[in-house]
Design a protein around this motif. Structure first.
Motif, PDB file in Angstrom:
ATOM      1  N   ASN A   8       0.829  -1.225   0.000  1.00 12.63           N
ATOM      2  CA  ASN A   8       0.000   0.000   0.000  1.00 12.63           C
ATOM      3  C   ASN A   8       0.855   1.264   0.000  1.00 12.63           C
ATOM      4  N   THR A   9       2.036   1.097   0.468  1.00 15.70           N
ATOM      5  CA  THR A   9       2.939   2.258   0.504  1.00 15.70           C
ATOM      6  C   THR A   9       3.196   2.770  -0.882  1.00 15.70           C
ATOM      7  N   ASN A  12       0.085   4.374  -2.157  1.00 14.43           N
ATOM      8  CA  ASN A  12      -0.113   5.679  -1.499  1.00 14.43           C
ATOM      9  C   ASN A  12       0.859   6.751  -2.024  1.00 14.43           C
ATOM     10  N   GLY A  15      -0.205   7.718  -5.443  1.00 15.43           N
ATOM     11  CA  GLY A  15      -1.391   8.586  -5.360  1.00 15.43           C
ATOM     12  C   GLY A  15      -1.014   9.979  -4.899  1.00 15.43           C
ATOM     13  N   ALA A  16      -0.080  10.021  -3.920  1.00 14.68           N
ATOM     14  CA  ALA A  16       0.336  11.343  -3.411  1.00 14.68           C
ATOM     15  C   ALA A  16       1.063  12.133  -4.482  1.00 14.68           C
ATOM     16  N   GLU A  19      -1.395  13.313  -6.972  1.00 10.73           N
ATOM     17  CA  GLU A  19      -2.166  14.425  -6.432  1.00 10.73           C
ATOM     18  C   GLU A  19      -1.350  15.709  -6.485  1.00 10.73           C
TER      19      GLU A  19
END
Length: 237
Positions: A8-9, A12, A15-16, A19
């Motif tokens: 998930n890291t 994430n 995704g970061a 973003e």
């Protein structure tokens, strides 16, 4: 703390990052839009400024041409004004000269009036003197013509040098041997009214002395008597 091995890291982080990237893209788009708006606004401003400057240049050109026209008109008016001032000065000078001439003419008229009055007085006095001489001549004519055989003749001179009327006194009964022999003395009257002895025939050497005495005494009968005596003395010598 999560381990980087955590599946998930990665998700994430991705995704970061996306973003963040999306935020940056949005910010960039906003910057681009703002820049575009600023560019359009700047172009409009520049165009407006250029139009204003062009209009100002045209207005300034028209104003400059108007100023030049005014300056030319002003120069012409100044030149015309100088000419008018010069003409006015000439007119004033002519008026002053005419005033001086007027004063001179008035003085000359006064002088002519005075001279005319003097001439009138002189003519009147000469007329009186001539009347007196005429009376003397008439007396002398009566004495000499009736008693001594003297004749008075009027002689009109028409030469270029001498013009006027003269008198000739013709004496007879001078020479006892030739009683009809003629002895003549010619006289005239000057402009001042005095007697003038012109000539004698035969010539008398003492005639200038007799003439001077006549001018002093103005006594014509005595003069004619003296002339007759001189002719008699000359005829008998």
């Amino acid at each position: 703390m999560m381990s980087i091995t955590d599946p998930n890291t990665s998700v994430n982080f991705t995704g970061a990052v996306e973003e963040i990237h999306n935020k940056q893209l949005k910010t960039y788009e906003e910057i681009v839009d703002t820049t575009t708006e600023l560019c359009q606004s700047h172009r409009q401003f520049v165009k407006s400024a250029v139009d204003t400057c062009l209009k100002k240049c045209k207005d300034d050109k028209v104003l400059f041409e108007t100023i030049q026209t005014f300056n030319k008109d002003l120069q012409l008016k100044n030149a015309s004004l100088r000419e008018k001032r010069c003409d006015i000065s000439k007119v004033i000078s002519e008026i002053q000269q005419k005033e001086m001439q007027k004063d001179d003419i008035i003085q000359k008229i006064e002088q002519l009036k005075e001279e005319q009055a003097k001439r009138k007085d002189l003519i009147e006095s000469q007329n009186k003197a001539n009347k007196a001489r005429l009376r003397n001549l008439q007396k002398a004519r009566h004495v000499f013509q009736d008693h001594l055989g003297m004749e008075i003749r009027a002689v009109l001179c028409k030469t270029q040098l001498v013009r006027g009327e003269r008198m000739q006194f013709v004496f007879r009964n001078i020479n006892p041997s030739y009683l009809d022999s003629v002895f003549v003395v010619t006289m005239g009257i000057k402009e001042d009214g005095s007697y003038e002895i012109v000539s004698s025939d035969p010539k008398l050497e003492c005639l200038p002395v007799l003439e001077s005495r006549l001018r002093e005494t103005n006594h014509l009968p005595a003069f004619l008597a003296n002339v007759r005596k001189e002719f008699i003395a000359q005829a008998r010598s």
